[in-house]
Scaffold this motif. Structure first.
Motif, mmCIF file in Angstrom:
data_model
loop_
_atom_site.group_PDB
_atom_site.id
_atom_site.type_symbol
_atom_site.label_atom_id
_atom_site.label_comp_id
_atom_site.label_asym_id
_atom_site.label_seq_id
_atom_site.Cartn_x
_atom_site.Cartn_y
_atom_site.Cartn_z
ATOM 1 N N GLU A 204 0.824 -1.209 0.000
ATOM 2 C CA GLU A 204 0.000 0.000 0.000
ATOM 3 C C GLU A 204 0.859 1.261 0.000
ATOM 4 O OE1 GLU A 204 -3.726 0.696 2.700
ATOM 5 O OE2 GLU A 204 -1.970 1.572 3.712
ATOM 6 N N GLN A 273 -4.762 5.242 2.078
ATOM 7 C CA GLN A 273 -5.965 4.572 1.587
ATOM 8 C C GLN A 273 -6.774 5.500 0.685
ATOM 9 O OE1 GLN A 273 -7.322 3.548 5.648
ATOM 10 N NE2 GLN A 273 -7.410 1.417 4.973
ATOM 11 N N PRO A 289 -8.426 -3.740 -1.727
ATOM 12 C CA PRO A 289 -7.348 -3.767 -0.727
ATOM 13 C C PRO A 289 -7.344 -5.089 0.029
ATOM 14 C CG PRO A 289 -8.699 -1.776 -0.544
ATOM 15 C CD PRO A 289 -9.437 -2.717 -1.431
#
Length: 312
Positions: A204, A273, A289
């Motif tokens: 991420e 995010q 995700p």
């Protein structure tokens, strides 16, 4: 080939990645003749259609996309004509899978590097089951290795074997290749034909400005499925007192009883995010995700199941 069957969540074995083919049938990853799904298989997909073949030219009708007007035929006949296309029945699926020191970490069920390998195998087997050509590229702490997409079990096994080799080479002191994600994306743009489906499995935290630009360029001619990987500790620090970290000779101390520090850390995770969500929206891509906190199949099943439509 590596044949170790590692199941400790720290390393991944080739046997484990081969066995996961049976679990691919638990999910409708790819469409069937009777049911549409999130990913493109032998039939249509709810991902936007970039994989199209030219079909025919006909007289322009109200509602046709003006971008598809055939100007040569229009000039010759003095009447507007438009090009018609039909969606490809199959397309190359290219799995971009990270195996880096950044992923060699996990505070929950397994390491992020293992989760990346499992997800790559699951998608690869599902694609092969539906007669798509499968290939990919493994990048991270070693030079990227590319497997050309083929409708062949041997091609997928080569990719899985490369994943296992890269995974078993990971350790805490291993230096990462600089800008490995950006390099992998540039290489993908060079080798893929327009209309391919690119599955992106990366940390991420790997979404730098350079990587984001490369993804936007790649998205002009290919469809993208984005699967950023995270661990619960990427998003929140526990109130565990003084924590000491060291890496490459540098040391860091964090007082996790400091609520302001924990909030700032949480805000950084939320910002990452949100950045992925904005990028997926710009690309028109599906964002899935994945976290080390939950079992892979259950996560995908939860994210892929149709949402009920609220009606007043």
């Amino acid at each position: 080939m590596h044949t170790l069957a590692v199941a400790d969540g720290i390393r991944v074995g080739l046997g484990e990645l081969i066995e996961i083919r049976h679990r691919a049938r638990e999910l409708q990853l790819f469409s069937s003749a009777a049911r549409r799904s999130a990913l493109l298989g032998a039939h249509h997909s709810r991902l936007r259609g970039r994989g199209v073949d030219f079909d025919q030219v006909r007289v322009y009708q109200a509602g046709d996309d003006v971008r598809n007007i055939d100007w040569r035929v229009t000039a010759r006949t003095l009447e507007p004509h438009t090009k018609l296309f039909h969606e490809e029945r199959e397309r190359p699926i290219f799995i971009l899978a990270e195996q880096s020191r950044q992923l060699f970490f996990g505070s929950s069920r397994l390491f992020k590097s293992v989760l990346a390998a499992q997800a790559a195998a699951l998608i690869g087997w599902a694609a092969l089951e539906h007669n798509d050509r499968v290939g990919g590229l493994v990048f991270g702490s070693s030079a990227p290795h590319e497997i050309k997409p083929r409708r062949s079990k041997q091609s997928l096994l080569q990719l899985l074997n490369r994943l296992v080799r890269a995974n078993h080479a990971l350790h805490g002191e291993l230096p990462d290749e600089p800008d490995s994600f950006g390099q992998a994306l540039r290489r993908t743009r060079e080798v893929l034909r327009p209309g391919s489906l690119v599955v992106v499995l990366c940390d991420e935290r790997a979404l730098s400005d350079t990587a984001e630009r490369q993804l936007l360029l790649l998205g002009r001619h290919s469809e993208l499925l984005l699967l950023p990987l995270s661990d619960p500790l990427d998003h929140a620090l526990p109130a565990a007192g003084l924590l000491r970290f060291s890496q490459d000779g540098a040391q860091l101390e964090l007082d996790t009883h400091d609520s302001g520090l924990r909030q700032a850390y949480r805000s950084l995770g939320q910002a990452r995010q949100a950045r992925w969500e904005r990028l997926a929206e710009r690309l028109g891509s599906l964002l899935l995700p994945l976290s080390t906190q939950f079992e892979l199949i259950e996560q995908l099943r939860e994210r892929l199941q149709p949402r009920p439509v609220w009606r007043p």
